[in-house]
Design an enzyme around this catalytic site. Structure first.
Site, PDB file in Angstrom:
ATOM      1  N   VAL A  17      32.485  42.661  49.556  1.00 42.53           N
ATOM      2  CA  VAL A  17      33.418  43.786  49.502  1.00 42.53           C
ATOM      3  C   VAL A  17      33.246  44.559  48.192  1.00 42.53           C
ATOM      4  CG1 VAL A  17      35.862  44.432  49.496  1.00 42.53           C
ATOM      5  CG2 VAL A  17      35.068  42.564  50.958  1.00 42.53           C
TER       6      VAL A  17
ATOM      7  N   GLU B 125      38.561  19.737  45.408  1.00 42.94           N
ATOM      8  CA  GLU B 125      37.895  20.139  44.176  1.00 42.94           C
ATOM      9  C   GLU B 125      38.867  19.928  43.029  1.00 42.94           C
ATOM     10  OE1 GLU B 125      36.619  24.172  44.106  1.00 42.94           O
ATOM     11  OE2 GLU B 125      34.956  23.861  45.497  1.00 42.94           O
TER      12      GLU B 125
ATOM     13  N   GLY C  55      37.962  33.341  51.721  1.00 39.87           N
ATOM     14  CA  GLY C  55      39.029  34.323  51.618  1.00 39.87           C
ATOM     15  C   GLY C  55      40.350  33.774  51.133  1.00 39.87           C
ATOM     16  N   GLY C  56      40.331  32.569  50.576  1.00 41.31           N
ATOM     17  CA  GLY C  56      41.556  31.982  50.058  1.00 41.31           C
ATOM     18  C   GLY C  56      42.433  31.318  51.104  1.00 41.31           C
TER      19      GLY C  56
ATOM     20  N   ARG D 275      26.017  37.313  52.425  1.00 39.33           N
ATOM     21  CA  ARG D 275      26.284  38.622  53.020  1.00 39.33           C
ATOM     22  C   ARG D 275      26.528  39.625  51.911  1.00 39.33           C
ATOM     23  NH1 ARG D 275      31.525  38.932  51.604  1.00 39.33           N
ATOM     24  NH2 ARG D 275      32.856  37.097  51.861  1.00 39.33           N
TER      25      ARG D 275
ATOM     26  N   LYS E  93      31.050  24.373  52.874  1.00 42.17           N
ATOM     27  CA  LYS E  93      31.220  24.348  51.430  1.00 42.17           C
ATOM     28  C   LYS E  93      30.744  23.056  50.773  1.00 42.17           C
ATOM     29  CE  LYS E  93      33.062  28.318  52.088  1.00 42.17           C
ATOM     30  NZ  LYS E  93      32.212  29.519  51.993  1.00 42.17           N
TER      31      LYS E  93
ATOM     32  N   LYS F  75      40.624  38.377  46.078  1.00 44.40           N
ATOM     33  CA  LYS F  75      40.304  39.316  45.008  1.00 44.40           C
ATOM     34  C   LYS F  75      41.042  40.641  45.189  1.00 44.40           C
ATOM     35  CE  LYS F  75      35.725  37.233  45.155  1.00 44.40           C
ATOM     36  NZ  LYS F  75      34.338  37.438  45.629  1.00 44.40           N
TER      37      LYS F  75
ATOM     38  N   VAL G 126      41.022  23.787  38.293  1.00 45.68           N
ATOM     39  CA  VAL G 126      40.903  24.277  36.920  1.00 45.68           C
ATOM     40  C   VAL G 126      42.044  25.259  36.675  1.00 45.68           C
ATOM     41  CG1 VAL G 126      39.436  25.499  35.273  1.00 45.68           C
ATOM     42  CG2 VAL G 126      38.402  23.995  37.005  1.00 45.68           C
TER      43      VAL G 126
ATOM     44  N   ASN H  16      28.102  33.231  49.121  1.00 43.80           N
ATOM     45  CA  ASN H  16      28.364  34.106  50.263  1.00 43.80           C
ATOM     46  C   ASN H  16      27.061  34.760  50.686  1.00 43.80           C
ATOM     47  OD1 ASN H  16      31.211  33.735  50.508  1.00 43.80           O
ATOM     48  ND2 ASN H  16      31.448  34.928  48.645  1.00 43.80           N
TER      49      ASN H  16
END
Length: 446
Positions: free
Chosen positions: A295, A200, A164-165, A292, A116, A237, A203, A290
């Site tokens: 989803v 980061e 994925g969090g 790929r 990242k 998500k 926000v 990402n």
């Protein structure tokens, strides 16, 4: 074009890719663990191979087993789906070294965007808007505190090699930071075998807007507009839609064009999604890319009419983007996807067990890897299905999705449909006033 493709995944995405391979007239090879030996989508494949016991590390993450299937079946390509090894550069390189085409970006792009902080640096170097953040943190407390002070509190601690969090934790003061870093580091090591974390700027009440792109091996990249993925739980998500509601349309279109042009200059060569954070003032900053299929790709397919899986396969086979996509694509109507999970609808904890009743709705698009009588195991992600509604307007799409979710019958496990319906009926969602904290707020007042 390829003659036979291994689908190195399971569940809804395996069913999705197998369906497109059949439509394209390409031979298909499914793989399955012991837990998925009776999965309904295996019937869609021309061949199916057992790759190991239920635990993912002994089956779907077993590189040697997957390469063995490619060799045994005589496949000339492999589609990784999403999750598992889909963004593993070493796996992509091993597939290519075995003489099998990896259906995705070149390994160098998976490597470049998989870390990242390096992806943020690359994006910034090419002129993309990037929010305040740090490099990978060292173990020195003083330097970590200094990095946070330079960014400004509140900050978000994030794994450098994850997604994925998982492992994302806020720190609103210097007093909270060390514990957040220790916990995030531990989670990153367990989840991604890499303990590196970075910071980061956090926000408050942001929106998550992402841009679908597709490149070829001849130097062309195009975007297929954006998706709003702001409705989340635990940074994951839950509802996605396209186009994004209540945005500066001209500004978003300009940003999409800029992203595609930037990736074309960089030489990106297959499917990908650039994820951006939209602050309450409307400014965007780069989150990650990402490399790929996503989803939520189905909502883009519904509004554009483009089969993204087929486009991805054709690009990997060497076709030019000009031959894959129409010269002009205009989004039609509005599409919304709800992810139906086997989980508690208030605490969002997984709920494995047998599917005594599993009757998906009709009249809308449903992507699933399950059938009635199957079992949700604790070994994999508990997503049961994706329900996608498309209509001429956002209001009509919401109503269609609400009706479909109300029709869905699931017994034997807990599921999140009650939470989804509360969210879809909330005045904030109806007005397009979405943000990443909206779902917990709606659940808390229910």
């Amino acid at each position: 074009m390829f003659t036979k493709v291994v689908v190195a995944n399971r569940g809804a995405v395996a069913a999705r890719v197998l369906r497109t391979l059949r439509a394209m007239g390409i031979g298909s090879v499914a793989v399955f663990s012991d837990a998925d030996a009776n999965a309904p989508y295996l019937a869609l494949a021309d061949e199916a191979y057992r790759i190991g016991p239920a635990p993912a590390r002994e089956s779907y993450l077993d590189v040697a087993a997957l390469l063995g299937v490619a060799r045994a079946s005589g496949a000339d390509a492999l589609h990784p789906g999403y999750g598992f090894l889909s963004e593993n550069a070493a796996f992509a390189s091993a597939v290519e070294a075995a003489g099998v085409r990896f259906i995705g970006p070149s390994p160098r792009w998976i490597e470049a965007m998989g870390h990242k902080t390096r992806a943020r640096e690359l994006a910034a170097a090419h002129g993309m808007p990037v929010g305040r953040g740090s490099t990978v943190l060292s173990g020195d407390t003083a330097s970590m505190l200094a990095a946070a002070e330079a960014i400004g509190y509140p900050v978000l601690v994030k794994p450098a090699s994850g997604g994925g969090g998982i492992g994302m934790l806020p720190a609103r003061s210097a007093a909270e930071l060390p514990a957040a870093i220790d916990r995030a580091t531990s989670m990153a090591q367990r989840g991604f075998a890499n303990a590196e974390v970075y910071l980061e700027r956090l926000v408050e009440r942001p929106r998550h807007v992402e841009f679908q792109v597709l490149g070829d091996r001849h130097g062309s990249v195009r975007h297929l507009f954006e998706r709003d993925c702001s409705v989340q739980r635990r940074h994951q998500k839950v509802i996605e839609e396209s186009p994004a509601p209540d945005v500066d349309r001209a500004g978003v279109d300009t940003l999409a064009d800029r992203i595609a042009a930037t990736l074309q200059d960089m030489g990106y060569d297959n499917i990908g999604t650039v994820e951006m954070l939209m602050a309450p003032d409307g400014t965007f900053s780069f989150l990650e890319m990402n490399t790929r299929l996503q989803v939520e790709h189905g909502v883009t397919e519904e509004v554009t009419g483009i089969d993204l899986v087929a486009a991805q396969i054709r690009a990997a086979a060497g076709e030019r983007l000009a031959d894959i996509l129409p010269a002009h694509i205009e989004p039609a109507g509005h599409a919304i996807q709800a992810r139906v999970y086997a989980e508690d609808p208030t605490r969002f904890l997984p709920s494995p067990g047998p599917l005594a009743v599993f009757q998906p709705p009709t009249g809308v698009r449903v992507e699933t890897g399950y059938a009635e009588g199957g079992t949700v195991t604790p070994h994999y992600d508990p997503m049961l299905a994706k329900v996608i509604a498309h209509a001429p307007t956002r209001e009509a799409a919401i109503e269609r999705l609400v009706a479909a979710l109300g029709e869905f019958r699931i017994e034997g496990v807990k599921h999140n449909i009650p939470a989804l319906l509360r969210l879809l009926d909330s005045p904030e969602f109806r007005a397009g006033d979405v943000h990443t904290g909206l779902l917990p707020e709606v659940i808390a007042r229910s």
